[in-house]
Design a protein around this motif. Structure first.
Motif, PDB file in Angstrom:
ATOM      1  N   GLN A 187      28.580  49.755  51.759  1.00 27.65           N
ATOM      2  CA  GLN A 187      30.016  49.449  51.755  1.00 27.65           C
ATOM      3  C   GLN A 187      30.351  48.587  50.543  1.00 27.65           C
ATOM      4  OE1 GLN A 187      29.575  47.564  55.728  1.00 27.65           O
ATOM      5  NE2 GLN A 187      31.412  48.719  56.302  1.00 27.65           N
ATOM      6  N   VAL A 188      31.609  48.636  50.120  1.00 29.24           N
ATOM      7  CA  VAL A 188      32.087  47.786  49.020  1.00 29.24           C
ATOM      8  C   VAL A 188      32.768  46.556  49.610  1.00 29.24           C
ATOM      9  CG1 VAL A 188      33.691  47.603  47.074  1.00 29.24           C
ATOM     10  CG2 VAL A 188      32.412  49.729  47.444  1.00 29.24           C
ATOM     11  N   VAL A 189      32.406  45.395  49.092  1.00 28.33           N
ATOM     12  CA  VAL A 189      33.045  44.151  49.536  1.00 28.33           C
ATOM     13  C   VAL A 189      33.483  43.332  48.327  1.00 28.33           C
ATOM     14  CG1 VAL A 189      31.757  44.005  51.718  1.00 28.33           C
ATOM     15  CG2 VAL A 189      30.829  42.893  49.669  1.00 28.33           C
ATOM     16  N   LEU A 190      34.451  42.468  48.566  1.00 28.63           N
ATOM     17  CA  LEU A 190      34.914  41.511  47.561  1.00 28.63           C
ATOM     18  C   LEU A 190      34.266  40.168  47.869  1.00 28.63           C
ATOM     19  CD1 LEU A 190      36.910  40.838  45.210  1.00 28.63           C
ATOM     20  CD2 LEU A 190      38.603  40.287  46.972  1.00 28.63           C
ATOM     21  N   VAL A 191      33.607  39.586  46.862  1.00 23.23           N
ATOM     22  CA  VAL A 191      32.942  38.287  47.064  1.00 23.23           C
ATOM     23  C   VAL A 191      33.482  37.259  46.079  1.00 23.23           C
ATOM     24  CG1 VAL A 191      30.790  39.218  48.012  1.00 23.23           C
ATOM     25  CG2 VAL A 191      31.012  38.942  45.534  1.00 23.23           C
ATOM     26  N   SER A 192      33.366  36.019  46.489  1.00 25.34           N
ATOM     27  CA  SER A 192      33.722  34.910  45.600  1.00 25.34           C
ATOM     28  C   SER A 192      32.621  33.858  45.703  1.00 25.34           C
ATOM     29  CB  SER A 192      35.073  34.314  46.008  1.00 25.34           C
ATOM     30  OG  SER A 192      34.948  33.652  47.256  1.00 25.34           O
ATOM     31  N   PRO A 193      32.569  32.904  44.760  1.00 29.78           N
ATOM     32  CA  PRO A 193      31.611  31.808  44.908  1.00 29.78           C
ATOM     33  C   PRO A 193      31.862  31.087  46.230  1.00 29.78           C
ATOM     34  CG  PRO A 193      32.561  31.812  42.702  1.00 29.78           C
ATOM     35  CD  PRO A 193      33.333  32.811  43.504  1.00 29.78           C
ATOM     36  N   LYS A 194      30.831  30.519  46.798  1.00 31.66           N
ATOM     37  CA  LYS A 194      30.880  29.914  48.132  1.00 31.66           C
ATOM     38  C   LYS A 194      32.044  28.931  48.288  1.00 31.66           C
ATOM     39  CE  LYS A 194      28.101  29.818  51.871  1.00 31.66           C
ATOM     40  NZ  LYS A 194      27.451  30.980  52.498  1.00 31.66           N
ATOM     41  N   GLU A 195      32.284  28.141  47.252  1.00 34.06           N
ATOM     42  CA  GLU A 195      33.288  27.070  47.365  1.00 34.06           C
ATOM     43  C   GLU A 195      34.706  27.517  47.007  1.00 34.06           C
ATOM     44  OE1 GLU A 195      31.998  24.499  48.831  1.00 34.06           O
ATOM     45  OE2 GLU A 195      30.051  25.459  48.568  1.00 34.06           O
ATOM     46  N   THR A 251      38.290  28.836  47.261  1.00 37.64           N
ATOM     47  CA  THR A 251      39.190  28.902  48.420  1.00 37.64           C
ATOM     48  C   THR A 251      40.462  29.704  48.146  1.00 37.64           C
ATOM     49  OG1 THR A 251      40.168  26.800  47.731  1.00 37.64           O
ATOM     50  CG2 THR A 251      38.407  26.706  49.384  1.00 37.64           C
ATOM     51  N   GLY A 252      40.650  30.133  46.903  1.00 37.14           N
ATOM     52  CA  GLY A 252      41.920  30.775  46.538  1.00 37.14           C
ATOM     53  C   GLY A 252      42.000  32.264  46.799  1.00 37.14           C
ATOM     54  N   THR A 297      45.502  39.203  41.989  1.00 42.71           N
ATOM     55  CA  THR A 297      46.597  39.254  41.002  1.00 42.71           C
ATOM     56  C   THR A 297      47.127  37.857  40.662  1.00 42.71           C
ATOM     57  OG1 THR A 297      48.247  39.523  42.752  1.00 42.71           O
ATOM     58  CG2 THR A 297      47.312  41.538  41.821  1.00 42.71           C
ATOM     59  N   SER A 298      46.709  36.854  41.412  1.00 39.68           N
ATOM     60  CA  SER A 298      47.188  35.486  41.183  1.00 39.68           C
ATOM     61  C   SER A 298      46.826  34.990  39.783  1.00 39.68           C
ATOM     62  CB  SER A 298      46.566  34.554  42.230  1.00 39.68           C
ATOM     63  OG  SER A 298      46.656  33.208  41.815  1.00 39.68           O
ATOM     64  N   ASP A 299      47.699  34.175  39.209  1.00 32.30           N
ATOM     65  CA  ASP A 299      47.439  33.594  37.882  1.00 32.30           C
ATOM     66  C   ASP A 299      46.232  32.664  37.900  1.00 32.30           C
ATOM     67  OD1 ASP A 299      49.567  34.962  36.860  1.00 32.30           O
ATOM     68  OD2 ASP A 299      50.980  33.281  37.028  1.00 32.30           O
ATOM     69  N   ASN A 300      45.881  32.183  39.075  1.00 32.92           N
ATOM     70  CA  ASN A 300      44.716  31.290  39.176  1.00 32.92           C
ATOM     71  C   ASN A 300      43.383  32.042  39.016  1.00 32.92           C
ATOM     72  OD1 ASN A 300      46.393  29.091  39.763  1.00 32.92           O
ATOM     73  ND2 ASN A 300      46.430  29.613  41.941  1.00 32.92           N
ATOM     74  N   ILE A 301      43.434  33.346  39.152  1.00 31.27           N
ATOM     75  CA  ILE A 301      42.221  34.163  39.032  1.00 31.27           C
ATOM     76  C   ILE A 301      42.195  34.767  37.635  1.00 31.27           C
ATOM     77  CG2 ILE A 301      40.924  36.117  40.006  1.00 31.27           C
ATOM     78  CD1 ILE A 301      41.376  33.698  41.928  1.00 31.27           C
ATOM     79  N   SER A 302      41.170  34.413  36.849  1.00 29.77           N
ATOM     80  CA  SER A 302      41.149  34.884  35.455  1.00 29.77           C
ATOM     81  C   SER A 302      40.057  35.915  35.181  1.00 29.77           C
ATOM     82  CB  SER A 302      40.977  33.699  34.498  1.00 29.77           C
ATOM     83  OG  SER A 302      39.771  33.019  34.770  1.00 29.77           O
ATOM     84  N   GLU A 324      27.695  34.337  41.546  1.00 28.68           N
ATOM     85  CA  GLU A 324      26.856  33.217  42.012  1.00 28.68           C
ATOM     86  C   GLU A 324      26.936  32.019  41.070  1.00 28.68           C
ATOM     87  OE1 GLU A 324      23.159  35.310  44.404  1.00 28.68           O
ATOM     88  OE2 GLU A 324      23.051  35.200  42.234  1.00 28.68           O
ATOM     89  N   THR A 325      26.956  32.292  39.766  1.00 27.93           N
ATOM     90  CA  THR A 325      26.953  31.214  38.774  1.00 27.93           C
ATOM     91  C   THR A 325      28.344  30.659  38.495  1.00 27.93           C
ATOM     92  OG1 THR A 325      27.019  32.908  37.049  1.00 27.93           O
ATOM     93  CG2 THR A 325      24.860  32.018  37.619  1.00 27.93           C
ATOM     94  N   GLY A 326      29.385  31.284  39.106  1.00 27.12           N
ATOM     95  CA  GLY A 326      30.745  30.804  38.889  1.00 27.12           C
ATOM     96  C   GLY A 326      31.327  31.213  37.552  1.00 27.12           C
ATOM     97  N   ASN A 327      30.659  32.166  36.858  1.00 28.17           N
ATOM     98  CA  ASN A 327      31.191  32.649  35.585  1.00 28.17           C
ATOM     99  C   ASN A 327      32.422  33.523  35.777  1.00 28.17           C
ATOM    100  OD1 ASN A 327      29.369  31.427  33.809  1.00 28.17           O
ATOM    101  ND2 ASN A 327      27.827  32.993  34.180  1.00 28.17           N
ATOM    102  N   VAL A 328      32.610  34.010  36.996  1.00 27.44           N
ATOM    103  CA  VAL A 328      33.824  34.765  37.331  1.00 27.44           C
ATOM    104  C   VAL A 328      34.364  34.211  38.647  1.00 27.44           C
ATOM    105  CG1 VAL A 328      33.052  36.872  36.151  1.00 27.44           C
ATOM    106  CG2 VAL A 328      32.540  36.557  38.580  1.00 27.44           C
ATOM    107  N   ASP A 329      35.621  34.524  38.933  1.00 20.70           N
ATOM    108  CA  ASP A 329      36.252  34.026  40.165  1.00 20.70           C
ATOM    109  C   ASP A 329      35.918  34.892  41.377  1.00 20.70           C
ATOM    110  OD1 ASP A 329      37.869  31.907  38.851  1.00 20.70           O
ATOM    111  OD2 ASP A 329      38.768  33.632  37.842  1.00 20.70           O
TER     112      ASP A 329
END
Length: 246
Positions: A99-107, A109-110, A118-123, A170-175
């Motif tokens: 399955q395809v999932v969307l992941v973010s770094p553990k911390e 929250t956005g 699409t939020s401006d906070n996500i680059s 994992e390294t936080g190089n992307v949102d």
């Protein structure tokens, strides 16, 4: 001149045969665990894995790389090899689904769904390169289905395989990143924020087949039978894959 073969004749050990198995990167943990089980049952066969994106592996095979068994993360790469007559007929099987999932770094929250991308906070959003990485092709299908792909294009960072995408998150190089559910399950540094709707992308099927260039096609097919059998099935399920009924 005939080479002396005496040393071989006097050697009581059975000859060890090597099989080279080219495997989609997302399967590496499960396949390493399966290798342990297979080696216990078949100690005179050595399995050598080559892990990369399915597109890269397909190219290597087409260029003559000595490969006995190929497992891709999508039918496309296997279909291409089949059309070119590079598979042993009758050995192709569908192995597992994902399955395809969307992941973010553990911390992070956005992000709680795909629309939040699409939020401006996500680059920066990572996904596999859709041209050569099945996970990237599936991710593109998801974003296109949700009418987000064109809008998000400037934020996209392409990885050479799904494991690189996971590493970027994992390294936080992307949102955020789009990966397989099985990859997300392996990492304690990311969290799944959304699962892609099943109807938004092609069904993920990992096919396996023996290649015509194999020097040991019978042993290669025996390995294929092992990985679609009950012992391997237990491992695939443990790693979060969904079994295919052949």
């Amino acid at each position: 001149m005939v080479a002396c073969n005496g040393a071989t004749l006097n050697n009581q050990q059975p000859e060890v045969v090597s099989l080279t198995v080219s495997v989609a990167a997302s399967l590496q943990d499960a396949m390493k665990a399966i290798k342990v089980l297979y080696t216990k049952e078949t100690p005179d066969v050595t399995i050598i894995y080559n892990f990369a994106s399915s597109g890269s592996l397909q190219q290597q095979i087409e260029q003559g790389a000595p490969v006995d068994v190929f497992i891709s993360a999508a039918p496309k790469q296997m279909n291409d090899l089949e059309y070119k007559g590079l598979l042993v007929q009758g050995t192709r099987q569908s192995l597992v689904n994902n399955q395809v999932v969307l992941v973010s770094p553990k911390e992070e929250t956005g992000i709680s769904n795909f629309k939040d991308l699409t939020s401006d906070n996500i680059s920066k959003i990572a996904m596999g390169d859709p041209e050569s990485v099945p996970a990237g092709q599936y991710a593109k299908e998801v974003l296109t289905s949700l009418n987000l792909f064109e809008q998000l294009k400037p934020k996209l960072v392409f990885g050479k395989d799904v494991r690189q995408v996971l590493s970027y998150v994992e390294t936080g190089n992307v949102d955020a990143g789009l990966v397989y559910a099985t990859d997300a399950k392996l990492s304690n540094q990311v969290k799944i924020v959304a699962t892609a709707p099943p109807e938004s992308y092609s069904r993920i099927i990992y096919p396996v087949a023996v290649l015509k260039e194999s020097k040991n096609p019978d042993l290669a097919n025996q390995f294929v039978q092992f990985i679609i059998g009950d012992s391997a099935k237990t491992v695939f399920l443990r790693y979060g894959f969904i079994m295919v009924d052949n």
